[in-house]
Enzyme design. Structure first.
Site, PDB file in Angstrom:
ATOM      1  N   HIS A 279     -35.813 -29.267  19.686  1.00  0.00           N
ATOM      2  CA  HIS A 279     -36.961 -30.186  19.781  1.00  0.00           C
ATOM      3  C   HIS A 279     -37.577 -30.491  18.423  1.00  0.00           C
ATOM      4  O   HIS A 279     -37.799 -29.604  17.608  1.00  0.00           O
ATOM      5  CB  HIS A 279     -37.990 -29.726  20.807  1.00  0.00           C
ATOM      6  CG  HIS A 279     -38.659 -28.421  20.524  1.00  0.00           C
ATOM      7  ND1 HIS A 279     -39.794 -28.321  19.753  1.00  0.00           N
ATOM      8  CD2 HIS A 279     -38.387 -27.155  20.925  1.00  0.00           C
ATOM      9  CE1 HIS A 279     -40.177 -27.050  19.700  1.00  0.00           C
ATOM     10  NE2 HIS A 279     -39.342 -26.318  20.393  1.00  0.00           N
ATOM     11  N   ASP A 291     -39.349 -22.884  14.879  1.00  0.00           N
ATOM     12  CA  ASP A 291     -39.602 -23.498  16.195  1.00  0.00           C
ATOM     13  C   ASP A 291     -40.041 -24.941  16.029  1.00  0.00           C
ATOM     14  O   ASP A 291     -41.223 -25.208  15.888  1.00  0.00           O
ATOM     15  CB  ASP A 291     -40.666 -22.682  16.938  1.00  0.00           C
ATOM     16  CG  ASP A 291     -40.829 -23.128  18.373  1.00  0.00           C
ATOM     17  OD1 ASP A 291     -39.980 -23.892  18.868  1.00  0.00           O
ATOM     18  OD2 ASP A 291     -41.820 -22.722  18.995  1.00  0.00           O
ATOM     19  N   GLU A 325     -41.555 -30.966  23.307  1.00  0.00           N
ATOM     20  CA  GLU A 325     -41.273 -29.766  24.102  1.00  0.00           C
ATOM     21  C   GLU A 325     -42.513 -28.899  24.223  1.00  0.00           C
ATOM     22  O   GLU A 325     -42.811 -28.364  25.278  1.00  0.00           O
ATOM     23  CB  GLU A 325     -40.136 -28.955  23.445  1.00  0.00           C
ATOM     24  CG  GLU A 325     -39.645 -27.783  24.294  1.00  0.00           C
ATOM     25  CD  GLU A 325     -40.434 -26.490  24.099  1.00  0.00           C
ATOM     26  OE1 GLU A 325     -40.310 -25.601  24.942  1.00  0.00           O
ATOM     27  OE2 GLU A 325     -41.180 -26.375  23.124  1.00  0.00           O
ATOM     28  N   GLU A 326     -43.247 -28.768  23.117  1.00  0.00           N
ATOM     29  CA  GLU A 326     -44.321 -27.765  23.057  1.00  0.00           C
ATOM     30  C   GLU A 326     -45.467 -28.014  24.034  1.00  0.00           C
ATOM     31  O   GLU A 326     -45.965 -27.084  24.648  1.00  0.00           O
ATOM     32  CB  GLU A 326     -44.888 -27.668  21.631  1.00  0.00           C
ATOM     33  CG  GLU A 326     -43.893 -27.146  20.596  1.00  0.00           C
ATOM     34  CD  GLU A 326     -43.522 -25.688  20.807  1.00  0.00           C
ATOM     35  OE1 GLU A 326     -43.983 -25.077  21.772  1.00  0.00           O
ATOM     36  OE2 GLU A 326     -42.746 -25.166  19.985  1.00  0.00           O
ATOM     37  N   ASP A 353     -33.247 -23.218  20.518  1.00  0.00           N
ATOM     38  CA  ASP A 353     -34.710 -23.206  20.426  1.00  0.00           C
ATOM     39  C   ASP A 353     -35.209 -21.763  20.465  1.00  0.00           C
ATOM     40  O   ASP A 353     -36.140 -21.428  21.180  1.00  0.00           O
ATOM     41  CB  ASP A 353     -35.324 -24.038  21.565  1.00  0.00           C
ATOM     42  CG  ASP A 353     -36.838 -24.112  21.453  1.00  0.00           C
ATOM     43  OD1 ASP A 353     -37.373 -23.830  20.370  1.00  0.00           O
ATOM     44  OD2 ASP A 353     -37.500 -24.445  22.459  1.00  0.00           O
ATOM     45  N   HIS A 423     -45.249 -20.203  16.615  1.00  0.00           N
ATOM     46  CA  HIS A 423     -46.516 -20.940  16.848  1.00  0.00           C
ATOM     47  C   HIS A 423     -47.642 -20.530  15.904  1.00  0.00           C
ATOM     48  O   HIS A 423     -48.820 -20.729  16.226  1.00  0.00           O
ATOM     49  CB  HIS A 423     -47.003 -20.780  18.301  1.00  0.00           C
ATOM     50  CG  HIS A 423     -46.049 -21.308  19.318  1.00  0.00           C
ATOM     51  ND1 HIS A 423     -46.275 -21.215  20.671  1.00  0.00           N
ATOM     52  CD2 HIS A 423     -44.855 -21.946  19.188  1.00  0.00           C
ATOM     53  CE1 HIS A 423     -45.267 -21.775  21.329  1.00  0.00           C
ATOM     54  NE2 HIS A 423     -44.385 -22.216  20.448  1.00  0.00           N
TER      55      HIS A 423
HETATM   56 ZN   LIG Z   1     -39.575 -24.269  20.651  1.00  0.00          ZN
END
Ligand SMILES: [Zn+2]
Length: 467
Positions: A279, A291, A325-326, A353, A423
Site C-alpha cells: 500500500h 509500512d 489501506e491504513e 505489508d 505507525h
Molecule cells: Zn501496512
C-alpha cells in the site's frame, strides 16, 4: 524399450526444469542484490516525499512518482485507478501531561489515533482511570467511568513469536476502546501504544466509533509505552491524578486519489492475472518506510526483476500500489470491485505489508493441495534461507479479491523489530536494511515466477504425475 525411453525422457525433462528453475531463482536473487531498484525507490518515497496519509499532498506526489517510475520500466500497461479516499488530518502537535497535585505536572508523549475527533479547544482535563483490557471498561461500568478519561493499558503479549499475533491480540483496544468507553460516559481515552519495546514513541493507527452518535464521540490518543508504564505507576500511588490532553485533528471531506498499477501482459494466458502489491499510503508520523514503502518498492521491483532476469511470464503480472489501506481500505476494495465488474480472472495475489525485514517465507490462504504444491518448491528456496510456507494471513489490500478461485499469499519477513517502528515517528528510511529489502523483493519475484510457470491448478499437476 519405448517405455524406458519415455521414463528417461520425463526424468530428464523434470531434472532440466528443476535446473532451469534453480538457475532462474539465482538470476532473480543476483539481480536484486547487485542492481535492485527497491532501495533507491524507497529512498525517494521516504526522503523526498515522506509520510503519505490518504488524501494528503504527499500521497498524490507518491502516486505521480510511482506512475513515472513504472513508465520508465517499459511495461506493457501503466494506469491510475481512481478511488475516493477519506481525509483525516492531525493538525497541530498533540500535548499531554498528568498532574499529581495542583500545578505539579509531568509531560507525556501522545499522538491522536487516526479517525479520532479533537479535544475541546484548549484541551481536556479530567480524572483518569486505568483498565487492562477492552472488557474491563464494561466491568467498571458507568459509576467508575463517567466523566473520566479511560486509560487502556494492555501490553502486547511478549511470549508470542509472531509479533503480528501479539498485535492482533490487542488491536481491539486501540480500534474500539473509545467507542466502548463513551458508552459508559467517559470523556476521552488514552491507549497504550502497540509496541513491544519500552520507548518514548507514541504509535498511531486507526480507530472507529462504530454506530456511536456523533454527539457522543470522545477523543482518543495513544501514549508511548514508557509513559504508559510511568502513568500506571503514578496511578498506583495516587488514584486522583488529573490527566490533560489536547489534539485538534479533523475528518475532512473525501478526496479523489488513485491506485497505481503497472502490468506485464501474459504471453500465453493474458486473461489469467497475478497481482503483487503493497500500500502506497502510510501514517503521517514517520515516512512510512517499513509500512508500507517497503512493500510498494518490492512489488515494483518484481516486474523489473522478471524483465531483467529474462523471464517472459505466461500470465499477466500486475503490480498494484493500493491507496488508503491504513484508514479505510478503499483502494483494495476498489481494485476488487473493478476486477469483478470486468470479469477478470485473478489466480494469485501476493502482498508485502509486514515490513522490509529479512524474508523468511510466505503464508497462504489456499487449499491443502495448493499448499502441498507450494511446499514442493521449498528446495528451490533453500539457498536463500526461505523456509516458511504455511497457511495463514495474506494481506489487507488483496483480501477483497478473495473467492474460491484465487490463491492469496503474504510475504513473511522476520517480525521481531517491526512493531518498534509500526505507525510511529521512527518508521523511517534508516531503519530499512538494503539487503533485507532486496532479499524480500527477490523472494516475491521467485514465488511469482513459479506461480506463473506452474499455475495454481492442482489437477494438471496430478495428471503429470500419473503419466
Ligand atoms: Zn501496512
Amino acid at each position: 524399450m519405448k517405455h524406458l525411453f519415455i521414463v528417461v525422457f520425463l526424468f530428464t525433462t523434470v531434472q532440466f526444469s528443476a535446473q532451469t528453475d534453480a538457475d532462474n531463482l539465482k538470476k532473480i536473487y543476483s539481480n536484486s542484490l547487485t542492481n535492485g531498484m527497491s532501495y533507491q525507490w524507497l529512498d525517494h518515497l521516504s526522503n523526498q516525499i515522506g509520510g503519505r496519509l490518504s488524501g494528503s499532498l504527499n500521497a498524490e506526489k507518491a502516486v505521480r512518482y510511482t506512475k513515472i517510475e513504472f513508465e520508465n520500466l517499459g511495461l506493457d500497461k501503466v494506469w491510475l485507478q481512481p478511488v475516493m479516499v477519506p481525509r483525516w488530518v492531525r493538525g497541530a502537535p498533540e500535548f499531554a501531561y498528568f498532574e499529581t497535585s495542583p500545578g505539579v505536572t509531568t509531560n507525556v508523549n501522545i499522538c491522536a489515533l487516526g479517525g479520532s475527533i479533537a479535544t475541546p479547544v484548549g484541551g481536556l482535563k479530567a480524572k483518569i482511570v486505568e483498565v487492562g483490557t477492552y472488557e474491563d471498561i464494561k466491568t467498571l461500568g458507568r459509576e467508575k467511568v463517567e466523566g473520566k478519561i479511560v486509560f487502556i493499558n494492555r501490553p502486547m503479549q511478549a511470549d508470542l513469536i509472531s509479533t503480528f499475533d501479539a498485535y492482533g491480540g490487542c488491536s481491539v483496544e486501540r480500534y474500539a476502546g473509545a467507542a466502548e468507553a463513551a458508552k459508559y460516559g467517559a470523556v476521552g481515552t488514552i491507549v497504550r501504544s502497540l509496541n513491544l519495546r519500552l520507548d518514548d514513541y507514541p504509535h498511531t493507527g486507526s480507530m472507529g466509533y462504530g454506530d456511536l452518535e456523533v454527539s457522543k464521540r470522545i477523543p482518543s490518543a495513544a501514549i508511548s509505552t514508557n509513559d504508559a508504564e510511568l502513568l500506571s505507576g503514578m496511578l498506583a500511588l495516587n488514584k486522583n491524578l488529573n490527566f490533560f490532553f489536547s489534539q485538534n485533528c479533523k475528518q475532512l471531506k473525501d478526496v479523489q486519489s488513485y491506485n497505481v498499477i503497472g502490468e506485464i501482459t501474459g504471453s500465453e494466458f493474458p486473461n489469467e492475472i497475478i497481482v503483487v502489491g503493497g500500500h502506497l499510503d502510510s501514517w503521517d508520523l514517520g515516512d512510512g518506510s517499513h509500512d508500507d514503502g517497503a512493500g510498494v518498492v518490492q512489488s515494483m521491483d518484481v516486474l523489473r526483476l522478471l524483465k531483467e532476469s529474462g523471464i517472459t511470464p505466461k500470465r499477466t503480472i500486475r503490480a498494484v500500489l493500493f491507496m488508503n489501506e491504513e484508514n479505510g481500505l478503499r483502494g483494495g476494495r476498489k481494485y476488487a470491485e473493478a476486477a469483478t465488474s470486468k470479469k477478470e480472472k485473478h489466480i494469485f495475489a501476493l502482498e508485502s505489508d509486514s515490513g522490509g525485514f529479512t524474508p523468511r517465507g510466505f503464508s497462504f490462504e489456499c487449499s491443502d493441495a495448493i499448499l502441498a504444491k507450494v511446499q514442493s518448491w521449498r528446495p528451490l528456496f533453500k539457498p536463500y534461507l526461505i523456509h516458511f510456507f504455511e497457511k495463514g494471513y495474506s494481506g489487507a489490500d488483496i483480501g477483497p479479491l478473495k473467492d474460491d478461485a484465487i490463491v492469496l499469499a503474504g510475504l513473511r519477513p522476520d517480525s521481531q523489530r517491526y512493531f518498534d517502528h509500526h505507525h510511529a515517528a521512527n518508521d523511517t528510511f534508516e531503519h530499512v536494511n538494503k539487503r533485507e529489502l532486496e532479499l524480500g523483493a527477490a523472494s516475491m519475484t521467485a514465488l511469482i515466477y513459479l506461480m506463473d510457470k506452474y499455475g495454481t491448478e492442482t489437477i494438471s499437476n496430478d495428471d503429470e504425475l500419473k503419466d
